[in-house]
Enzyme design. Structure first.
Site, mmCIF file in Angstrom:
data_model
loop_
_atom_site.group_PDB
_atom_site.id
_atom_site.type_symbol
_atom_site.label_atom_id
_atom_site.label_comp_id
_atom_site.label_asym_id
_atom_site.label_seq_id
_atom_site.Cartn_x
_atom_site.Cartn_y
_atom_site.Cartn_z
ATOM 1 C CG HIS A 263 127.904 121.098 51.107
ATOM 2 N ND1 HIS A 263 129.110 120.541 50.794
ATOM 3 C CD2 HIS A 263 127.631 120.677 52.369
ATOM 4 C CE1 HIS A 263 129.542 119.820 51.813
ATOM 5 N NE2 HIS A 263 128.660 119.896 52.776
ATOM 6 C CD GLU B 270 124.731 119.899 54.659
ATOM 7 O OE1 GLU B 270 125.563 119.430 55.475
ATOM 8 O OE2 GLU B 270 124.657 119.528 53.470
ATOM 9 C CG HIS B 271 128.575 123.172 56.227
ATOM 10 N ND1 HIS B 271 129.789 122.862 56.798
ATOM 11 C CD2 HIS B 271 128.297 122.161 55.368
ATOM 12 C CE1 HIS B 271 130.225 121.706 56.311
ATOM 13 N NE2 HIS B 271 129.336 121.263 55.429
ATOM 14 C CD GLU C 197 131.842 118.462 54.084
ATOM 15 O OE1 GLU C 197 130.960 117.852 53.443
ATOM 16 O OE2 GLU C 197 131.604 119.166 55.081
#
Length: 171
Positions: free
Chosen positions: A80, A83-84, A161
């Site tokens: 994740h 991804e960012h 998140e």
């Protein structure tokens, strides 16, 4: 443990973009007014092209077949986090907001998500801007900067998140 990373690319285009069969195994099919062509590039990237005159925008999605289940035990959230980080500049387009600014200026949007087994990147943009969008988008997977100025900020964003979703069993 060595992981196999498979990439898939989906392009949705107007009929102003035409397909040419590249190899015998490239398949072009017509279904309900849409043209579909699948191919595998020399680098083993699997591509599905879809064209339809009724499409209002052009778009693309890239599926990287690695998700959160591939995270190292001592680095949960890594998929994740990466991804960012890919959205924050590349060798050819180094400004951290260049990609999102390009999308906004050309009637588009972009997003990504990381699931258990896949990380998917996607965008939509005005037909006239598809070439520029693909130029910028493709660089994510070729020459990301991983700019140290954004490491902590994105680490905090991913953690926020995660914490937001702790009480949601679906997450």
């Amino acid at each position: 443990m060595k992981s196999l990373i498979r990439l898939s690319l989906l392009l949705l285009l107007s009929t102003s973009c035409t397909f040419k069969q590249q190899k015998e195994k490239d398949v072009i099919k017509q279904v309900n007014g849409m043209s579909f062509m699948s191919m595998t590039l020399p680098n083993e990237l699997e591509v599905l092209l879809v064209s339809d005159a009724r499409f209002k925008k052009s778009s693309a999605a890239m599926a990287v077949m690695v998700g959160s289940l591939e995270d190292p035990v001592n680095a949960e959230g890594m998929a994740h986090y990466l991804e960012h980080m890919l959205f924050l500049g590349t060798k050819d387009f180094p400004k951290s907001d260049e990609y999102s600014t390009f999308m906004e200026r050309n009637g588009g949007w972009d997003n990504a998500y990381t699931s258990d087994e896949v990380t998917n990147y996607m965008f939509e943009v005005d037909h006239a801007a598809i070439d520029g969008a693909l130029q910028r988008f493709s660089r994510f997977f070729v020459s990301p900067l991983f700019d140290a100025n954004y490491l902590q900020r994105e680490k905090n964003a991913v953690n926020s998140e995660f914490e937001k979703n702790l009480k949601d069993d679906g997450w």
